[in-house]
Design a protein around this motif. Structure first.
Motif, PDB file in Angstrom:
ATOM      1  N   MET A   1       0.822  -1.177   0.000  1.00 31.13           N
ATOM      2  CA  MET A   1       0.000   0.000   0.000  1.00 31.13           C
ATOM      3  C   MET A   1       0.867   1.243   0.000  1.00 31.13           C
ATOM      4  SD  MET A   1      -3.244  -0.361   2.501  1.00 31.13           S
ATOM      5  CE  MET A   1      -4.372  -1.589   1.949  1.00 31.13           C
ATOM      6  N   SER A   2       0.352   2.283  -0.611  1.00 34.53           N
ATOM      7  CA  SER A   2       1.100   3.522  -0.654  1.00 34.53           C
ATOM      8  C   SER A   2       0.205   4.655  -0.172  1.00 34.53           C
ATOM      9  CB  SER A   2       1.585   3.783  -2.081  1.00 34.53           C
ATOM     10  OG  SER A   2       2.388   4.914  -2.113  1.00 34.53           O
ATOM     11  N   GLY A   3       0.751   5.503   0.661  1.00 37.51           N
ATOM     12  CA  GLY A   3      -0.007   6.622   1.202  1.00 37.51           C
ATOM     13  C   GLY A   3       0.920   7.781   1.489  1.00 37.51           C
ATOM     14  N   PRO A   4       0.447   8.779   2.224  1.00 36.56           N
ATOM     15  CA  PRO A   4       1.253   9.970   2.500  1.00 36.56           C
ATOM     16  C   PRO A   4       2.561   9.671   3.229  1.00 36.56           C
ATOM     17  CG  PRO A   4      -1.040  10.349   3.122  1.00 36.56           C
ATOM     18  CD  PRO A   4      -0.918   8.898   2.748  1.00 36.56           C
ATOM     19  N   ILE A   5       2.550   8.729   4.163  1.00 36.57           N
ATOM     20  CA  ILE A   5       3.791   8.414   4.883  1.00 36.57           C
ATOM     21  C   ILE A   5       4.785   7.763   3.942  1.00 36.57           C
ATOM     22  CG2 ILE A   5       4.818   7.079   6.767  1.00 36.57           C
ATOM     23  CD1 ILE A   5       2.165   7.479   8.295  1.00 36.57           C
ATOM     24  N   ASP A   6       4.311   6.851   3.108  1.00 35.36           N
ATOM     25  CA  ASP A   6       5.192   6.224   2.123  1.00 35.36           C
ATOM     26  C   ASP A   6       5.756   7.267   1.164  1.00 35.36           C
ATOM     27  OD1 ASP A   6       4.808   3.310   2.806  1.00 35.36           O
ATOM     28  OD2 ASP A   6       2.731   3.880   2.399  1.00 35.36           O
ATOM     29  N   ALA A   7       4.918   8.214   0.760  1.00 39.57           N
ATOM     30  CA  ALA A   7       5.371   9.277  -0.147  1.00 39.57           C
ATOM     31  C   ALA A   7       6.425  10.137   0.537  1.00 39.57           C
ATOM     32  CB  ALA A   7       4.182  10.126  -0.587  1.00 39.57           C
ATOM     33  N   ARG A   8       6.223  10.449   1.809  1.00 38.83           N
ATOM     34  CA  ARG A   8       7.196  11.261   2.540  1.00 38.83           C
ATOM     35  C   ARG A   8       8.527  10.528   2.673  1.00 38.83           C
ATOM     36  NH1 ARG A   8       9.488  15.883   3.264  1.00 38.83           N
ATOM     37  NH2 ARG A   8      10.221  16.223   5.374  1.00 38.83           N
ATOM     38  N   LEU A   9       8.460   9.234   2.973  1.00 39.01           N
ATOM     39  CA  LEU A   9       9.692   8.435   3.029  1.00 39.01           C
ATOM     40  C   LEU A   9      10.427   8.498   1.700  1.00 39.01           C
ATOM     41  CD1 LEU A   9       8.320   5.350   4.977  1.00 39.01           C
ATOM     42  CD2 LEU A   9      10.220   6.790   5.738  1.00 39.01           C
ATOM     43  N   ALA A  10       9.691   8.344   0.597  1.00 42.97           N
ATOM     44  CA  ALA A  10      10.306   8.389  -0.732  1.00 42.97           C
ATOM     45  C   ALA A  10      10.911   9.761  -1.006  1.00 42.97           C
ATOM     46  CB  ALA A  10       9.278   8.022  -1.798  1.00 42.97           C
ATOM     47  N   ASP A  11      10.184  10.828  -0.628  1.00 39.01           N
ATOM     48  CA  ASP A  11      10.702  12.192  -0.823  1.00 39.01           C
ATOM     49  C   ASP A  11      12.013  12.400  -0.085  1.00 39.01           C
ATOM     50  OD1 ASP A  11       8.499  12.855  -2.360  1.00 39.01           O
ATOM     51  OD2 ASP A  11       7.483  13.983  -0.761  1.00 39.01           O
ATOM     52  N   LEU A  12      12.145  11.757   1.065  1.00 42.07           N
ATOM     53  CA  LEU A  12      13.361  11.889   1.872  1.00 42.07           C
ATOM     54  C   LEU A  12      14.454  10.903   1.446  1.00 42.07           C
ATOM     55  CD1 LEU A  12      11.673  12.289   5.376  1.00 42.07           C
ATOM     56  CD2 LEU A  12      12.851  14.079   4.065  1.00 42.07           C
ATOM     57  N   GLY A  13      14.141  10.058   0.461  1.00 45.85           N
ATOM     58  CA  GLY A  13      15.111   9.064   0.008  1.00 45.85           C
ATOM     59  C   GLY A  13      15.317   7.933   0.997  1.00 45.85           C
ATOM     60  N   LEU A  14      14.292   7.667   1.816  1.00 47.18           N
ATOM     61  CA  LEU A  14      14.392   6.629   2.837  1.00 47.18           C
ATOM     62  C   LEU A  14      13.593   5.399   2.423  1.00 47.18           C
ATOM     63  CD1 LEU A  14      13.858   8.885   5.985  1.00 47.18           C
ATOM     64  CD2 LEU A  14      16.025   7.961   5.137  1.00 47.18           C
ATOM     65  N   THR A  15      14.125   4.252   2.761  1.00 45.79           N
ATOM     66  CA  THR A  15      13.461   2.984   2.493  1.00 45.79           C
ATOM     67  C   THR A  15      13.377   2.209   3.795  1.00 45.79           C
ATOM     68  OG1 THR A  15      14.440   2.940   0.280  1.00 45.79           O
ATOM     69  CG2 THR A  15      13.557   0.857   1.126  1.00 45.79           C
ATOM     70  N   LEU A  16      12.192   1.696   4.077  1.00 45.07           N
ATOM     71  CA  LEU A  16      12.052   0.880   5.276  1.00 45.07           C
ATOM     72  C   LEU A  16      12.606  -0.510   5.003  1.00 45.07           C
ATOM     73  CD1 LEU A  16       8.473   1.732   6.596  1.00 45.07           C
ATOM     74  CD2 LEU A  16      10.664   2.794   7.151  1.00 45.07           C
ATOM     75  N   PRO A  17      13.315  -1.061   5.980  1.00 40.81           N
ATOM     76  CA  PRO A  17      13.775  -2.448   5.832  1.00 40.81           C
ATOM     77  C   PRO A  17      12.583  -3.392   5.975  1.00 40.81           C
ATOM     78  CG  PRO A  17      14.236  -1.670   8.043  1.00 40.81           C
ATOM     79  CD  PRO A  17      13.672  -0.491   7.286  1.00 40.81           C
ATOM     80  N   SER A  43      20.234  -1.571  16.090  1.00 45.00           N
ATOM     81  CA  SER A  43      20.800  -0.820  14.973  1.00 45.00           C
ATOM     82  C   SER A  43      21.369  -1.765  13.920  1.00 45.00           C
ATOM     83  CB  SER A  43      21.871   0.154  15.476  1.00 45.00           C
ATOM     84  OG  SER A  43      22.825  -0.484  16.306  1.00 45.00           O
ATOM     85  N   ALA A  44      20.773  -1.671  12.729  1.00 53.56           N
ATOM     86  CA  ALA A  44      21.205  -2.484  11.597  1.00 53.56           C
ATOM     87  C   ALA A  44      20.931  -1.700  10.322  1.00 53.56           C
ATOM     88  CB  ALA A  44      20.474  -3.817  11.573  1.00 53.56           C
ATOM     89  N   GLU A  45      21.724  -1.985   9.319  1.00 49.39           N
ATOM     90  CA  GLU A  45      21.565  -1.321   8.022  1.00 49.39           C
ATOM     91  C   GLU A  45      22.013  -2.276   6.937  1.00 49.39           C
ATOM     92  OE1 GLU A  45      22.413   3.135   6.523  1.00 49.39           O
ATOM     93  OE2 GLU A  45      24.173   2.107   7.303  1.00 49.39           O
ATOM     94  N   ASN A  46      21.178  -2.426   5.925  1.00 52.90           N
ATOM     95  CA  ASN A  46      21.496  -3.308   4.793  1.00 52.90           C
ATOM     96  C   ASN A  46      21.885  -4.714   5.243  1.00 52.90           C
ATOM     97  OD1 ASN A  46      21.065  -1.146   2.973  1.00 52.90           O
ATOM     98  ND2 ASN A  46      23.154  -0.437   3.318  1.00 52.90           N
ATOM     99  N   GLY A  47      21.188  -5.210   6.256  1.00 49.37           N
ATOM    100  CA  GLY A  47      21.425  -6.567   6.718  1.00 49.37           C
ATOM    101  C   GLY A  47      22.610  -6.755   7.646  1.00 49.37           C
ATOM    102  N   SER A  48      23.296  -5.677   7.990  1.00 52.49           N
ATOM    103  CA  SER A  48      24.453  -5.772   8.894  1.00 52.49           C
ATOM    104  C   SER A  48      24.189  -4.979  10.170  1.00 52.49           C
ATOM    105  CB  SER A  48      25.711  -5.205   8.226  1.00 52.49           C
ATOM    106  OG  SER A  48      26.059  -5.967   7.111  1.00 52.49           O
ATOM    107  N   PHE A  49      24.587  -5.554  11.293  1.00 47.71           N
ATOM    108  CA  PHE A  49      24.437  -4.861  12.560  1.00 47.71           C
ATOM    109  C   PHE A  49      25.439  -3.724  12.655  1.00 47.71           C
ATOM    110  CE2 PHE A  49      22.936  -9.206  13.682  1.00 47.71           C
ATOM    111  CZ  PHE A  49      21.618  -8.850  13.948  1.00 47.71           C
TER     112      PHE A  49
END
Length: 154
Positions: A1-17, A43-49
């Motif tokens: 699903m896509s909504g305002p929060i998803d759009a804001r994340l995209a605008d900020l260049g952020l992706t949820l894991p 704290s983890a990023e791209n599959g690494s702690f």
């Protein structure tokens, strides 16, 4: 699903894991009425702690980055709890942040600001929350930061 929060994340260049599965005999989240309790996200990023001790081998800025990653993981768990619809999120109620830091380090709030600032940046006023930021002598897997959250959902 896509909504305002998803759009804001995209605008900020952020992706949820992807929402991580629990590592032991607990669940990632529990819903009680309109309140969602999300287990601590490490704290983890791209599959690494993201590991280390702030005040020793990591800087405050490293900790802020680690806390931002925790906030993204919290939102991923909220999305999972809401069947993929972040539009059901009504507000962030409270965060508790644990910072793997040296005994003389006193800037835990600055570190946890990474999560708080990200949530307000993404969610606006509904991202403002009560908060605790505490030191920990060690955290699971040697991670730099762990944050748990309480959210109100529809």
């Amino acid at each position: 699903m896509s909504g305002p929060i998803d759009a804001r994340l995209a605008d900020l260049g952020l992706t949820l894991p992807e929402a991580s599965a629990p590592a032991a005999n607990y669940v990632s989240y529990v819903r009680s009425g309109d309140i969602l309790y999300v287990s601590g996200q490490v704290s983890a990023e791209n599959g690494s702690f993201l590991t280390g001790k702030i005040g020793a081998d990591l800087t405050v800025e490293d900790g802020v980055h680690a806390a931002r990653c925790c906030a993204l993981s919290l939102l991923a768990q909220v999305r999972a709890a809401c069947d993929g619809d972040l539009g059901r999120l009504k507000r962030v109620v409270k965060l508790t942040g644990f910072v793997n830091s040296t005994a003389d380090f006193t800037d835990q709030p600055k570190v946890v600001n990474g999560a708080s600032d990200l949530l307000v940046e993404v969610l606006g006023d509904m991202g403002r929350h009560a908060r605790s930021a505490v030191s920990a002598a060690a955290l699971p897997l040697g991670v730099a930061v762990e944050i748990e959250g309480i959210f109100e959902i529809a």
